[in-house]
Design a protein around this motif. Structure first.
Motif, PDB file in Angstrom:
ATOM      1  N   ALA A  31       0.869  -1.180   0.000  1.00  0.00           N
ATOM      2  CA  ALA A  31       0.000   0.000   0.000  1.00  0.00           C
ATOM      3  C   ALA A  31       0.902   1.225   0.000  1.00  0.00           C
ATOM      4  CB  ALA A  31      -0.906   0.004   1.222  1.00  0.00           C
ATOM      5  N   SER A  32       0.604   2.192  -0.844  1.00  0.00           N
ATOM      6  CA  SER A  32       1.446   3.377  -0.977  1.00  0.00           C
ATOM      7  C   SER A  32       1.040   4.470   0.003  1.00  0.00           C
ATOM      8  CB  SER A  32       1.372   3.924  -2.404  1.00  0.00           C
ATOM      9  OG  SER A  32       2.095   5.143  -2.502  1.00  0.00           O
ATOM     10  N   ALA A  64       1.759  11.218   1.499  1.00  0.00           N
ATOM     11  CA  ALA A  64       0.564  11.329   2.344  1.00  0.00           C
ATOM     12  C   ALA A  64       0.743  12.400   3.420  1.00  0.00           C
ATOM     13  CB  ALA A  64       0.250   9.984   2.985  1.00  0.00           C
ATOM     14  N   ILE A  77      -4.916   5.021   5.375  1.00  0.00           N
ATOM     15  CA  ILE A  77      -4.875   3.953   4.377  1.00  0.00           C
ATOM     16  C   ILE A  77      -5.776   2.822   4.861  1.00  0.00           C
ATOM     17  CG2 ILE A  77      -3.400   2.394   3.073  1.00  0.00           C
ATOM     18  CD1 ILE A  77      -2.802   5.375   2.654  1.00  0.00           C
ATOM     19  N   THR A  78      -6.742   2.438   4.023  1.00  0.00           N
ATOM     20  CA  THR A  78      -7.656   1.368   4.403  1.00  0.00           C
ATOM     21  C   THR A  78      -7.364   0.106   3.586  1.00  0.00           C
ATOM     22  OG1 THR A  78      -9.323   1.974   2.756  1.00  0.00           O
ATOM     23  CG2 THR A  78      -9.421   3.095   4.901  1.00  0.00           C
ATOM     24  N   ASP A  86      -7.371   0.335  -0.091  1.00  0.00           N
ATOM     25  CA  ASP A  86      -6.251   0.994  -0.755  1.00  0.00           C
ATOM     26  C   ASP A  86      -5.085   0.050  -1.032  1.00  0.00           C
ATOM     27  OD1 ASP A  86      -7.501   3.538  -0.676  1.00  0.00           O
ATOM     28  OD2 ASP A  86      -6.942   3.721   1.445  1.00  0.00           O
ATOM     29  N   GLU A 127      -2.960  -2.788  -2.717  1.00  0.00           N
ATOM     30  CA  GLU A 127      -2.904  -3.362  -4.058  1.00  0.00           C
ATOM     31  C   GLU A 127      -3.011  -4.888  -3.974  1.00  0.00           C
ATOM     32  OE1 GLU A 127       0.649  -2.030  -5.936  1.00  0.00           O
ATOM     33  OE2 GLU A 127       0.383   0.046  -5.287  1.00  0.00           O
ATOM     34  N   GLU A 133     -13.113  -0.960   4.637  1.00  0.00           N
ATOM     35  CA  GLU A 133     -12.861   0.259   5.414  1.00  0.00           C
ATOM     36  C   GLU A 133     -11.929   0.021   6.596  1.00  0.00           C
ATOM     37  OE1 GLU A 133     -13.887   3.201   4.374  1.00  0.00           O
ATOM     38  OE2 GLU A 133     -14.703   2.119   2.650  1.00  0.00           O
TER      39      GLU A 133
END
Length: 231
Positions: free
Chosen positions: A142-143, A147, A153-154, A157, A159, A171
């Motif tokens: 996850a990126s 930010a 980040i959930t 999000d 990959e 969520e």
């Protein structure tokens, strides 16, 4: 993830004593179960198993060849470690078939750099996903690149590789970006930290004094000093 071939032997000794003897022989006690089959107790070579887990992670797929002729595919379901020796105490292995879907916990790695003067709070380090038993990813990404504070980040999000589905709430928070405390904020909290440390030290001192002042009971079967003197 490619499968790792590993040999195994049937295990006939059970209980704590049998498990200790298995480990002393350089093997890991394990049990194979699933697909309605009767659980099969086996012993795995400790070095080979540890090397495979270090390289492929806790979801490493094993092609197990038991000395009685049994050949199966299995995924680790539960791994017990010795926290001091960092050795493997016991392993539960789930039988799987090629093309079969399984639900597993996969580690999440954050990529990129968040904005300056931020802190990253890891809410969850793993994510529950559904994947082909022979194609379980060793990690997900996850990126957080760029930010800003307040960004969360959930699970949605993260990959996911082709063929991998999310098995948890989209969520669910994975990581939260917060503002790093300023020097002034750190200085403001320093007196509170020092005060808490002094209070804790004082409490320890009081407990020590009370313990030293307490009367030491006579050993079992031993009379008090006055009674021994009079006798």
């Amino acid at each position: 993830m490619s499968e790792v071939k590993i040999s195994a032997e049937p295990r006939t000794e059970f209980g704590k004593g049998g498990a200790r003897r298995t480990r002393r022989a350089g093997k890991v006690p394990a049990v194979l179960y699933g697909h309605g089959e009767k659980p099969k107790h086996i012993a795995l070579p400790a070095r080979e198993f540890a090397a495979a887990i270090r390289k492929g992670g806790a979801n490493q797929l094993f092609a197990i060849e038991v000395s009685d002729g049994t050949q199966v595919l299995a995924l680790p379901k539960a791994i017990q470690r010795d926290p001091i020796k960092d050795s493997f105490e016991h392993v539960d292995l789930l039988l799987v078939r090629r093309g079969e879907k399984v639900t597993v916990e996969v580690p999440v790695q954050l990529t990129g750099e968040a904005a300056r003067d931020t802190l990253i709070v890891h809410d969850h380090d793993t994510l529950s996903v559904i994947a082909d038993a022979t194609k379980v990813p060793d990690h997900l990404e996850a990126s957080i690149d760029g930010a800003e504070p307040g960004v969360q980040i959930t699970a949605a999000d993260v990959e996911l590789p082709a063929g991998v589905e999310l098995a948890t709430d989209p969520e669910m928070p994975v990581a939260t970006v917060t503002a790093a405390p300023t020097a002034e904020q750190l200085e403001a909290t320093l007196p509170e930290v020092e005060e808490a440390a002094e209070e804790a030290e004082a409490e320890v001192g009081e407990e020590t004094t009370a313990a030293e002042g307490a009367e030491t009971p006579a050993a079992e079967g031993e009379a008090p000093a006055e009674a021994r003197t009079e006798a």
